[in-house]
Motif scaffolding. Structure first.
Motif, PDB file in Angstrom:
ATOM      1  N   ALA A  78       0.833  -1.202   0.000  1.00 26.54           N
ATOM      2  CA  ALA A  78       0.000   0.000   0.000  1.00 26.54           C
ATOM      3  C   ALA A  78       0.869   1.254   0.000  1.00 26.54           C
ATOM      4  O   ALA A  78       0.587   2.217  -0.732  1.00 26.54           O
ATOM      5  CB  ALA A  78      -0.931  -0.005   1.210  1.00 26.54           C
ATOM      6  N   ILE A  79       1.926   1.234   0.788  1.00 26.15           N
ATOM      7  CA  ILE A  79       2.836   2.383   0.850  1.00 26.15           C
ATOM      8  C   ILE A  79       3.557   2.553  -0.481  1.00 26.15           C
ATOM      9  O   ILE A  79       3.719   3.670  -0.972  1.00 26.15           O
ATOM     10  CB  ILE A  79       3.834   2.215   2.014  1.00 26.15           C
ATOM     11  N   LEU A  80       3.952   1.444  -1.080  1.00 25.17           N
ATOM     12  CA  LEU A  80       4.623   1.465  -2.376  1.00 25.17           C
ATOM     13  C   LEU A  80       3.752   2.138  -3.437  1.00 25.17           C
ATOM     14  O   LEU A  80       4.223   2.957  -4.224  1.00 25.17           O
ATOM     15  CB  LEU A  80       4.969   0.031  -2.792  1.00 25.17           C
ATOM     16  N   LYS A  81       2.462   1.838  -3.430  1.00 25.46           N
ATOM     17  CA  LYS A  81       1.528   2.454  -4.387  1.00 25.46           C
ATOM     18  C   LYS A  81       1.457   3.962  -4.184  1.00 25.46           C
ATOM     19  O   LYS A  81       1.464   4.725  -5.154  1.00 25.46           O
ATOM     20  CB  LYS A  81       0.134   1.835  -4.250  1.00 25.46           C
ATOM     21  N   VAL A  82       1.395   4.389  -2.944  1.00 24.58           N
ATOM     22  CA  VAL A  82       1.323   5.825  -2.662  1.00 24.58           C
ATOM     23  C   VAL A  82       2.622   6.513  -3.077  1.00 24.58           C
ATOM     24  O   VAL A  82       2.597   7.583  -3.696  1.00 24.58           O
ATOM     25  CB  VAL A  82       1.017   6.090  -1.165  1.00 24.58           C
ATOM     26  N   VAL A  83       3.761   5.892  -2.768  1.00 23.63           N
ATOM     27  CA  VAL A  83       5.056   6.465  -3.145  1.00 23.63           C
ATOM     28  C   VAL A  83       5.148   6.606  -4.662  1.00 23.63           C
ATOM     29  O   VAL A  83       5.606   7.631  -5.169  1.00 23.63           O
ATOM     30  CB  VAL A  83       6.227   5.618  -2.590  1.00 23.63           C
ATOM     31  N   ARG A  84       4.690   5.609  -5.380  1.00 23.73           N
ATOM     32  CA  ARG A  84       4.722   5.684  -6.856  1.00 23.73           C
ATOM     33  C   ARG A  84       3.859   6.817  -7.369  1.00 23.73           C
ATOM     34  O   ARG A  84       4.249   7.537  -8.294  1.00 23.73           O
ATOM     35  CB  ARG A  84       4.261   4.360  -7.465  1.00 23.73           C
ATOM     36  N   SER A  85       2.671   7.022  -6.772  1.00 29.39           N
ATOM     37  CA  SER A  85       1.792   8.101  -7.237  1.00 29.39           C
ATOM     38  C   SER A  85       2.361   9.481  -6.900  1.00 29.39           C
ATOM     39  O   SER A  85       2.157  10.430  -7.645  1.00 29.39           O
ATOM     40  CB  SER A  85       0.393   7.951  -6.639  1.00 29.39           C
ATOM     41  N   LYS A  95      10.186   0.664  -5.000  1.00 29.90           N
ATOM     42  CA  LYS A  95      10.410  -0.423  -4.050  1.00 29.90           C
ATOM     43  C   LYS A  95      11.724  -0.219  -3.302  1.00 29.90           C
ATOM     44  O   LYS A  95      11.793  -0.391  -2.086  1.00 29.90           O
ATOM     45  CB  LYS A  95      10.423  -1.764  -4.790  1.00 29.90           C
ATOM     46  N   GLU A  96      12.772   0.193  -4.009  1.00 26.25           N
ATOM     47  CA  GLU A  96      14.068   0.461  -3.378  1.00 26.25           C
ATOM     48  C   GLU A  96      13.955   1.605  -2.362  1.00 26.25           C
ATOM     49  O   GLU A  96      14.527   1.544  -1.284  1.00 26.25           O
ATOM     50  CB  GLU A  96      15.124   0.789  -4.435  1.00 26.25           C
ATOM     51  N   LEU A  97      13.197   2.640  -2.723  1.00 25.17           N
ATOM     52  CA  LEU A  97      13.008   3.771  -1.825  1.00 25.17           C
ATOM     53  C   LEU A  97      12.293   3.341  -0.554  1.00 25.17           C
ATOM     54  O   LEU A  97      12.722   3.662   0.555  1.00 25.17           O
ATOM     55  CB  LEU A  97      12.211   4.887  -2.533  1.00 25.17           C
ATOM     56  N   VAL A  98      11.219   2.577  -0.710  1.00 19.50           N
ATOM     57  CA  VAL A  98      10.438   2.128   0.442  1.00 19.50           C
ATOM     58  C   VAL A  98      11.268   1.217   1.339  1.00 19.50           C
ATOM     59  O   VAL A  98      11.229   1.328   2.565  1.00 19.50           O
ATOM     60  CB  VAL A  98       9.134   1.429  -0.021  1.00 19.50           C
ATOM     61  N   GLU A  99      12.029   0.329   0.748  1.00 16.83           N
ATOM     62  CA  GLU A  99      12.824  -0.624   1.519  1.00 16.83           C
ATOM     63  C   GLU A  99      14.045   0.010   2.195  1.00 16.83           C
ATOM     64  O   GLU A  99      14.604  -0.563   3.119  1.00 16.83           O
ATOM     65  CB  GLU A  99      13.260  -1.789   0.633  1.00 16.83           C
ATOM     66  N   SER A 100      14.434   1.192   1.736  1.00 16.93           N
ATOM     67  CA  SER A 100      15.617   1.837   2.315  1.00 16.93           C
ATOM     68  C   SER A 100      15.259   2.935   3.324  1.00 16.93           C
ATOM     69  O   SER A 100      16.077   3.788   3.618  1.00 16.93           O
ATOM     70  CB  SER A 100      16.494   2.413   1.202  1.00 16.93           C
TER      71      SER A 100
END
Length: 131
Positions: A78-85, A95-100
């Motif tokens: 869910a967070i990944l989707k928001v970050v992409r938007s 995905k790299e941004l969220v995981e880091s």
């Protein structure tokens, strides 16, 4: 001492501690002094530095960075989707941004946009800060 001063001193002696504190506060406001400055064991009243001529305006911050502080594993998609938007990043980069995390998601945004982005990310389950 004059009679007037003696009367004032006697009145001061009859004040409660709370009344004395209120009196000091009122004297500071009326005479624009700071009674908290002490020297040589006695109270020294100095003009406070709150004069309008001494006040320098503090510039309000206009650009903010949104920092993704923490991501729970169960909310990652869910967070990944928001970050992409928000960022228009591709799936791999997002995905790299969220995981880091902790990581800056967006830099130099307005206060309103920063609050909006923070709310979206928090709704998705992320911990976010604005700097």
């Amino acid at each position: 001492m004059s009679n007037k001063i003696n009367k004032i001193i006697e009145e001061l002696k009859s004040l409660t501690l709370l009344e004395a504190a209120e009196l000091v506060k009122q004297i500071e406001e009326v005479f624009d002094v700071d009674a908290s400055i002490t020297g040589g064991g006695g109270m020294v009243m100095m003009p406070s530095e709150n004069n309008e001529s001494n006040v320098t305006p503090v510039e309000e911050k206009t650009q903010f960075d949104i920092v993704l502080e923490e991501v729970s594993a169960s909310k990652k998609i869910a967070i990944l989707k928001v970050v992409r938007s928000i960022t228009s990043l591709g799936l791999k980069e997002a995905k790299e941004l969220v995981e880091s995390a902790p990581k800056i998601v967006k830099e130099g945004t307005s206060k309103e946009e920063a609050d909006e982005i923070k709310n979206k990310l928090e709704e998705a389950g992320a911990k976010v800060s604005i700097k």
